[in-house]
Every structure is written in structure tokens, then in C-alpha cells.
Design an enzyme around this catalytic site. Sequence first.
Site, mmCIF file in Angstrom:
data_model
loop_
_atom_site.group_PDB
_atom_site.id
_atom_site.type_symbol
_atom_site.label_atom_id
_atom_site.label_comp_id
_atom_site.label_asym_id
_atom_site.label_seq_id
_atom_site.Cartn_x
_atom_site.Cartn_y
_atom_site.Cartn_z
ATOM 1 C CD GLN A 73 0.015 -6.620 -5.659
ATOM 2 O OE1 GLN A 73 -0.139 -5.974 -6.930
ATOM 3 N NE2 GLN A 73 1.301 -6.798 -5.309
ATOM 4 C CB THR A 77 1.825 -2.364 -5.429
ATOM 5 O OG1 THR A 77 2.405 -1.587 -4.880
ATOM 6 C CG2 THR A 77 2.804 -3.689 -5.771
ATOM 7 C CD GLU A 118 6.101 -11.814 -2.075
ATOM 8 O OE1 GLU A 118 6.865 -12.334 -2.466
ATOM 9 O OE2 GLU A 118 6.116 -10.973 -1.069
ATOM 10 C CB ILE A 161 -8.436 -4.470 1.890
ATOM 11 C CG1 ILE A 161 -8.469 -5.786 2.082
ATOM 12 C CG2 ILE A 161 -8.271 -4.222 0.330
ATOM 13 C CD1 ILE A 161 -7.202 -6.757 1.758
HETATM 14 MO MO1 MOS Z 1 8.854 -9.958 -3.749
HETATM 15 S S1 MOS Z 1 9.543 -11.722 -4.678
HETATM 16 O O1 MOS Z 1 9.386 -10.002 -2.236
HETATM 17 O O2 MOS Z 1 10.032 -8.739 -4.514
#
Ligand code: MOS
Length: 704
Positions: free
Chosen positions: A599, A468, A665, A590
Site C-alpha cells: 500500500q 488494500t 493515503e 502495522i
Molecule cells: Mo480515499 S480518496 O478517501 O477513497
Amino acid sequence: MTTATRDSVGTAHTRVEGRDKVTGAARYAAEVPFAELAHGWLVLSTVARGRVRSVETEAVLAMPGVLAVLHHHNAPRVDTDYVGLLGVPPDLTVALFQHDRVAHRGWPVALVVAETSEQAREAAESLVVHYEEEPHDVAFCAERQTEAYTRDSHAPAVVRKGDLEAQLAASAVVVDAEYTTPEEHHNPMEPHAATARWEGGRLEVVDSNQGTTWVAGELASLFSLDPASVRVRSEHVGGGFGSKGVRAHQVAAVMAATVLQRPVRVVMTRRQMFSLAGYRSPTAQRVRLGADADGRLRALEHQSLNQTSTVYEFVEPGAAASRAMYAADAHHTVNRLVRLDVPSPTWMRAPGEAPGSFALESALDELAERCGIDPIELRVRNEPAAGPVSGLPFSSRNLVACFEEGARRFGWSGRDPRPGARREGRWLIGTGTAAASFPAGVMPSTAAVTAEADGTFTVRINAADIGTGARTALTLVAADALGVPTDRVRVRIGDSDFGPAMIAGGSMGTRSWAWAVTAAAGELRQSLAPGAEIPPEGITVRSDTAEAVGALAQKERHSFGAQFAEVAVDPATGEVRVRRMLGIFAAGRIVNPLTARNQLVGGMIWGISMALHEEAVRDRASGGLYGADLAGYHVAAHADIPHIEADWVDDPDPDDPVGIKGIGEVGMVGAAAAVANAVWHATGVRHRNLPIRPDRVLMAGGDA
Ligand code: MOS
């Protein structure tokens, strides 16, 4: 020292370990050298249910280099009677070789250990295991609702508000639709790999995981060890996506290192990962929306069914995605599960929200069509002033701002809402949109920041950089908190000896770690008198955010976003091409625009892949997957991905010291729905079952 405030946070910064990674200097878990290293190879069951009758170890033990074969008769015993980091009992898949039962095809039944990896593999593949096979059941489908049950997880299984049936009856328009998403796998590029050894009375594990606090804690529990005697390190991680927690490879490595009293490495093969690394359960969902003629929602119902294994109850909370999105007089959301003879599912990027948003945001598009209202306007009309079910205030909610900015940049205004009305040669063209949201949480973490005698600073925090850019983000955060340039800060992560910290998960890693780093760095900065002498060992300040995080007011805390997609569909071949995509997010401050964009775009690519490509197909006869490798499991490739833009609106979290919410996510949420809604706009056909394969497009026909 300098006290000037700097603004590293918010400026693009390349990865601090980028050079190491591209030159090969960065070592991944399976590459770290160990003297006297032995290699373990897992042997997985070839039946989907039954018992191991016998393991013919003798022939294999005579093979070159073979040191041991561990199985249910001779493996060390483990303790599974504990509650792990996330407040749940362990997935019993990791209690290796404790009994003769086989819970699914690909269940670990033995570990062969040899001097070299090749010897271990050859011996493992020669090992004869006899089974007593029993009938198995791996058939997941919506009809299994009748035998499904509910189980509260970190979210309650059932949430109700108001009289759903009465509100549906009073609605001028009702959408009642069923949606399915298939079994999906999150194989990271770097396979799961761990090396275990006993060193000076301590268990040391070099691993690839999403949090060494997590893995060390679970290993200590499983092997009944003093937590202080377990050290897990995980310096570089080539992707995790929810799959890299405690799994068979670490447990196998610890068992073998204990039995042989030498370092043992266990690496999963790509094929093994398809049964041992977890996956996203298939879902069968039903959404019922009831609205007045002007689109105002009276009723919102979302039911979601997922499968789990016979050894672990994992809830994929698809319906939970509907709890914070839209105002409605009545809300009913429920997640159910059914136990099958399959591997345990687990978290996979945007668990719940990814499949749940496909159903909810497709249903919203269907409602917009039925009401004759623009899909964005429909969402604006149903914006809640507070949590639609909880009644709690939002920490900040800039969803409408995302849609406004996105619509402007995508060129949404003046869109002809009629489906199947635009043609370019053989292609039908359509555009679609969908909302995104993901919980913005934070968990306690500890950090230590040291002022070194040479004027630099060392940050120690047990963070995980799973690709990340977390290490870089924390460098920027620490630099600002210390008031120094980034080149005076080094951040060390991935070592359980640094003390407990949040895992890289739930989009909470960077926020949780940044809070702890800011606290320690801020205190250190206060305590350093200008021109003060720093002793050779430096001056260290430690932080623990447990109290501060625990004192946070109860609010609905989420990141939001608006997804836009344009597709071209060839009705003669069934081919769907995404031509462009835009995501605008409200996801807190950010930290590093360079890696943040990466990401978010990565999440959107996952959404395209989910919409059009990904589907693991389980063979009912064998209980295994067809094509359990990256040749057979179709993911979006470079040629499938058009120009994608991700950007954000200003949305600092008012209750976070750095203003962070989390971006891990939310980028994938709603993306599949935006693509599916665009396919409807292109063709006039609703695709409620993912992926939208060419054969499904062909079979469904089109308006044109
Ligand atoms: Mo993520 S699915 O919380 O690693």
C-alpha cells in the site's frame, strides 16, 4: 477453546482471497451471473453546456434487442433533498435524467437498455440527441482567484492564527512562490459496474464500491425507499481510490430495473469514467513562508484554488495540508473554489494532502536553500510541540524519527547541498526529501462475530476490500482478539445487510472496522466458557463503536512520513528518471506488513506518477479531455519505477484498541515534492508546475 494470546497482527500474511483472485474464481461486479439480465448503456452529452432539445428514441427502439430508452422525459423521478453519509448534499450528477440541462461535456443524457451489452452499445451509439448549445467555460488558472469563493467542507475553508503580514515583515527570509498541479484521474483497473434488481419487495444491487453502507443509503434517499428494503453487495473491488461511491451507473441500473422489472446491469466504459467517475481538480497554490535567518518559521501562508462543477461544490483542501505540519507564529490557510462547466471533482487518494504537500514541501525546500540549512534540519527546527494552529496535543508524532531513520538508510548525511554539481555521463544527479502526513481518523462501525459449532469463527462486517487487503487485515485482527489462529477465522464483508460500517476511505477503513471487530470478538471470547457447548446456530456477539469512538479525546491525529528520492536528469532531452526512492512512515501499528508495504509503495508510485507523468488536458473549445483513456492519460508504467522501499518506525496509536492509524493515503503525500526537490538538486531549476515534463525541463534549462 484455546485462550492463548496469539500475535497474528504484525506478521506477514498473504491475501485470504488471493487464490480466488489469481485463479479467476473471484467474481467482480460485472461478472456475477443473473437470470433474465438486461444491459444498460449510458449516452453522454457531446456538448459542454446547454439543453437537451430532443431525443430521437423511435429509431433506436426498433433496433434488435432494445428494451427501453430512458431520458429526462420518461425516467423515474428522484429526491435530491437529503444530506448524505458525509454530511453533504448529493452531487447532482447522480440525479440522472431529471431535467434537460447539460452541465458538462460527458453529462449523462440517456440510458439505452437491451437484451445484450452489444445491442445496448450499438443502439446507444446510434441514438440521436439534439442540443441547444450554450457558451461554456472550462478554463482553470490561477488568475481565477478573483472570482473564487470559499466553502467550508469537512475542514473549514479559512484558518488564521497570528498576524501574518507583521510576521512576514519581521522575517529575515521570505519565500513567496506559486505552484500548480493539473487535473488528475484515478481510473481503477476495474470499471464502475452495477446490477440492480427487485427481489421480494427489496432492491438488490451488486456493485463495485468503497462502502455498501454509503451506496445503499444514498440509493434509499434518492429513490425514497425504506433503508431496510435496500441491499447492496460489493464482494471484490478492483480499486477505488475515492472514485467508487454513488455514481451514474448504480442510479441508471436502479431506474431501468424499476421500469422494466428485471435485472439490469450498467457498466461504465473507460472513456465514460473520465467524465463520470470523478477526478482530482487542478490546483493553483501560493505559499508564503517567512523565517528568521536560522530557519525558524514566523509566518506560514498557504492558499489553494480548485475548480468544481456547476452542480456540486467539491473542495480539494490543498491548504489544509499545512495546518498540522510546522510551528509558526502566524498561520493563514485558505481553500477557494471556482465553478466551471466541468464534471464534478471528487476525492482522489490523499485529497488535499497530495497537491497541498507538493506546494508546502517544495516551499520548505526553497526556504532551506535560501537559509543555507539542510532540508531535514529545517523541518526539525520547526517541529511543533502541539498542533500549530489548534494547540491540541498530538496523539503521537514521530515525524523526526522518520527523517532520522530515512536519512540513515538513504545515505543523506554528507549530501552536498549545492545544486547541479553531480554528473554521471549525460545525467545530472540529485536527491530530495519531503515530509508526509495524513489525518488518522476513525468512524463508528458495527460488526458481528459468531462462534460456530465446529470451532471456527465467522466475522461479519460491512467493510470494503478495494485491493488494500482489508479482508486479510481483519482476519488477523479477529484472530488476535479471539486468541485463535487465523485459519479458524473467516471474514465476510461487502454486504449492507451486515449493518452500518465505515467506508474504505479517508485512510479510516481498516482502523474503524478493526475497532468494531475487536470489540465484538473480545466480548465473545469473554462470554465463552471453556468447553462450553456451542449450539448449531452458533453464538453471536455484535458490537457498535459509536459510543467509544465518540468518546475519543480531541487530539491532532495524523500519520507521518519522510520521503526520499534520487533522480537523474538528462538536460539534453529533458528526461527525468527516478533512480531510487525510500519512504519511512509513522503510521500506527502495522497489521499486515506484506499488504502494508504494498500500500505504501503504491502510494509512492502515485507520487512519482504525479511528479512526472499525470496530466489530464481539457480542451477549451470542446470542454472535453484530450485522450480520455489509459492510452492518452499518461501514468507511470513499470519501466518508470525504480526500486522503492517503504518501511516504518514504531508508532502505535495510544488511543486505538489495536494501535492502528491508517496507511491508505500517507504513502503518496510528499512523494511528488521529494522528486521535484531532487530535480532541483540535480539541475538547479525549481519546477513549480506538475508534471515535470521533458519539455518543461528543456525550456527551463539547467545550471550545467
Ligand atoms: Mo480515499 S480518496 O478517501 O477513497
